[in-house]
Design an enzyme around this catalytic site. Structure first.
Site, short mmCIF file in Angstrom:
data_model
loop_
_atom_site.label_atom_id
_atom_site.label_comp_id
_atom_site.label_asym_id
_atom_site.label_seq_id
_atom_site.Cartn_x
_atom_site.Cartn_y
_atom_site.Cartn_z
N ASP A 167 -28.22 9.19 -30.75
CA ASP A 167 -28.39 10.75 -30.54
C ASP A 167 -27.47 11.50 -31.63
OD1 ASP A 167 -28.73 13.39 -29.34
OD2 ASP A 167 -29.37 11.98 -27.60
N HIS A 208 -26.53 17.42 -27.38
CA HIS A 208 -27.09 16.36 -26.80
C HIS A 208 -26.41 15.06 -26.47
CE1 HIS A 208 -31.48 14.35 -26.35
NE2 HIS A 208 -31.57 15.34 -25.63
N SER A 384 -34.54 13.70 -21.42
CA SER A 384 -33.36 13.44 -22.31
C SER A 384 -32.30 12.99 -21.33
CB SER A 384 -32.85 14.69 -23.15
OG SER A 384 -33.73 14.76 -24.35
#
Ligand SMILES: *[C@@H]1O[C@H](CO)[C@@H](O)[C@H](O)[C@H]1NC(C)=O
Ligand SMILES: *[C@@H]1O[C@H](CO)[C@@H](O)[C@H](O)[C@H]1NC(C)=O
Ligand SMILES: *[C@@H]1O[C@H](CO)[C@@H](O)[C@H](O)[C@H]1NC(C)=O
Ligand SMILES: *[C@@H]1O[C@H](CO)[C@@H](O)[C@H](O)[C@H]1NC(C)=O
Ligand SMILES: [Ca+2]
Ligand SMILES: [Ca+2]
Length: 639
Positions: A167, A208, A384
């Site tokens: 990520d 994220h 996600s």
């Protein structure tokens, strides 16, 4: 006799003994009005007729033996109301054997009594993590969660398993992550150094990876943020999303980083979800994935978990070559009351689902986890957030049984995922040819950590995998609006050859087609056992007129376990306002799966080899239990 037990009659008798043992239930056993019935002879239609005559809704052929049918009742399963049902069936001339079905399913695999849970965590966000234990907080549906409490109570917390988050980096100094951070297995491919720390921006854009990491591996009982699904696992950071362009090298390097140390790779990214992109892994990345599943984890295979995509109903995840790969486990998301999220994409390659945010205004209906710079958040979102939850559940399964291969994990996912209270307004839940329940958006349902570790503990590696090109059509076929193209391939699935595939895992339809508007194309494929997979839905924003699909491998998981022999039907048409035309140039049907039956066949084989070593009675008991377990795992799907 049980046809697929190639070892012969003796084995079949042993199995029957086992079945009878289950059937010869003592007083405490609750019998349902589901029956496994063996007919002397007859077609599916005869079985259906028999079912009707005895007051059942219908009969479904089951794959683990000749002439075996599952007779199922009219309404939702209840405990058996009439003892006479069994007697009448037994007396029927057409019936050879009757195996009443125990009512174990709802207790063992269904909803559980939430008040029985005894999880005491000091972490302030723990009770907000409804995806772990859903007691109805944030207007959710109680019991709709990953059932991690059951896995934890059995002692599985991810010990010894490393999950990499591919990520935008991980805040590895975060007090809720630092203890579980695996620095040795981490790397930064965005800036080529060993420190995948997120790049600072004012808007905390690069949060994220940190949020995903917390879902998997946040430390438990430390008074900080929440608790990871696998809170004793190690998490590695692979920073690879934070540069202006992605390259094949960065992807391939990330996916193949330390495959003997990293067990699971979690990816919450892919081609742009704009509803008009068709793209997938390039050459190096494909090779890296192939190497990963073949050589990673000492040959048992790296586990790649993939978010199915955030393109919503305008996109189709079968146009995303990462999510639709056979080597990835593609995960979709449900919201906390079981509905689909508006960003969910549907496609036939999705294997299962976990949870994320959406629709609900309740500020606590998002995904609670760690955030940048030592903070916590209640608002992680999208598919996600779904993929790391799955990675966490798989870590629990790998701790329960480190021998699991990448395919074992997919089988376990298919068998133990649950419909629970998932609700898709667009696509019905259906059953495939061997009775496995699936949905076009959710796959086989929501992951059940408790169910998965239980089955994982006893699991024997599935038999060898074979690949068969079932047929290939290379002629030019015109397609026009209002006049859909229908093609068939009739196949023996390479029977008689070394690569015979009798029990399906994945199926790929490699298709070359162009169209005056690619987005209006719509492709379905129906298996010989009658399961229709929607390979491509309409994508209203995809206005490509030139490229079409060039040898694109559309994948379906919906025919899992089926017998691929027979006639496959491909239907290609247009949906949309204006008339379109196109040309199909190729359809190649690729079957992947096993020759011998997974699950039961192995149990019997193992038993035979053990039998040669004496201790007969003890083993017979073991076999009874093992067969019972195998059957339960399959038949409980029909609850
Ligand atoms: C939970 O743990 C805390 C701290 O260890 C303890 O004080 C408390 O009594 C426990 N609560 C329950 C219900 O066990
Ligand atoms: C994040 O944490 C820092 C330091 O602990 C704190 O100053 C800041 O207010 C927090 N930010 C948010 C958005 O919670
Ligand atoms: C599709 O391909 C055929 C044959 O190659 C070609 O004649 C046709 O113009 C193409 N159609 C579109 C819409 O691109
Ligand atoms: C494919 O299946 C869907 C759902 O059943 C249906 O709406 C659609 O018309 C089918 N398309 C073709 C080309 O058969
Ligand atoms: Ca914590
Ligand atoms: Ca997509």
């Amino acid at each position: 006799m049980l046809g697929f037990f190639r070892d012969g009659t003796a084995v079949a008798l042993i199995l029957f003994h086992a079945l009878m043992h289950i059937a010869a239930a003592d007083e405490e056993v609750v019998l349902t009005d589901h029956f496994l019935v063996q007919l002397h002879e007859g077609t599916d239609e005869d079985a259906h007729q028999l079912a009707l005559e005895h007051g059942f809704r219908s009969a479904r052929k089951v794959p683990f033996g000749e002439g075996l049918y599952h007779l199922y009742p009219q309404d939702i399963p209840k405990t058996q109301r009439k003892r006479s049902l069994r007697r009448h069936l037994t007396q029927d001339q057409r019936v050879k054997n009757v195996f009443p079905q125990e009512g174990f399913g709802r207790q063992k695999r269904g909803y559980r009594d939430i008040s029985n849970l005894d999880v005491n965590m000091s972490d302030p966000l723990f009770t907000k993590q409804w995806y772990l234990i859903n007691t109805g907080q944030a207007d959710g549906t109680p019991g709709l969660d990953l059932n991690v409490a059951e896995a934890w109570s059995m002692g599985y917390t991810g010990k010894g398993v490393t999950i990499a988050i591919m990520d935008d980096g991980i805040d590895y100094l975060h007090p809720d992550l630092a203890l579980n951070y695996n620095a040795e297995a981490s790397f930064d491919f965005s800036s080529n150094d060993p420190y995948p720390y997120p790049r600072y921006t004012d808007d905390w854009f690069n949060s994220h990876g940190t949020r995903c990491a917390g879902e998997v591996s946040a430390v438990s009982n430390n008074n900080i943020c929440g608790v990871g699904v696998a809170y004793n696992s190690k998490v590695a950071g692979i920073r690879m999303l934070d540069q202006p362009f992605m390259t094949d090298i960065i992807e391939a390097s990330s996916i193949s980083h330390m495959p003997q140390i990293i067990d699971i790779y979690s990816a919450s990214w892919g081609p742009t979800d704009d509803g008009k992109t068709v793209d997938g892994p390039r050459e190096l990345t494909l090779q890296a994935m192939a190497d990963g599943v073949n050589k990673g984890r000492g040959g048992k295979g790296s586990i790649y978990v993939w978010a199915s995509g955030d393109g919503g109903s305008y996109d189709d995840c079968n146009c995303d070559g990462y999510a639709s790969s056979m080597w990835t486990i593609s995960i979709n998301s449900a919201i906390n009351d079981g509905r689909t999220a508006l960003y969910d994409e549907s496609c036939s390659s999705t294997l299962a689902s976990t949870f994320s945010n959406g629709r609900k205004r309740n500020p606590e209906a998002g995904v609670a986890t760690t955030d940048l710079y030592g903070n916590c958040t209640l608002r992680h979102s999208g598919t996600s957030a779904a993929a790391p939850e799955a990675a966490g559940v798989f870590a629990l399964a790998l701790e329960a049984n480190p021998d699991l291969t990448w395919r074992d994990l997919q089988h376990l996912t298919v068998l133990t995922s649950k419909r629970n209270k998932l609700h898709d307004e667009v696509h019905q839940w259906r059953r495939n040819g061997v009775g496995l329940e699936f949905n076009h958006l959710f796959g086989y349902g929501v992951l059940d950590a408790g169910g998965m570790v239980k089955l994982a503990r006893e699991w024997k590696a599935v038999p060898e995998r074979f690949h068969c090109v079932a047929g290939s059509m290379q002629e030019i076929h015109k397609i026009q609006s209002g006049n859909k193209l229908m093609l068939t391939i009739t196949t023996d699935a390479c029977q008689g050859k070394d690569n015979f595939v009798r029990y399906l895992e994945h199926v790929q339809a490699v298709i070359t087609v162009n169209a005056s508007r690619r987005g209006d194309l719509n492709i379905n494929m129906t298996s010989p056992m009658g399961t229709k997979s929607i390979l491509l839905s309409r994508r209203p924003r995809d206005d490509d007129t030139k490229v079409g699909f060039d040898k694109w491998p559309f994948m379906t998981t919906h025919t899992w376990g089926e017998d691929p022999r027979g006639t496959w039907l491909l239907e290609v048409g247009f949906q949309g306002e204006s008339p379109q035309n196109g040309v199909l140039k190729e359809w190649t049907l690729m079957l992947h799966g096993t020759q011998s039956a997974p699950y039961i066949d192995q149990v019997v084989r193992d038993y035979q080899s053990k039998l040669a070593m004496s201790k007969k009675e003890e083993l017979e008991e073991e076999l009874d239990e093992a067969v019972e377990r195998s059957l339960k795992s399959l038949l409980s799907k029909s609850n």
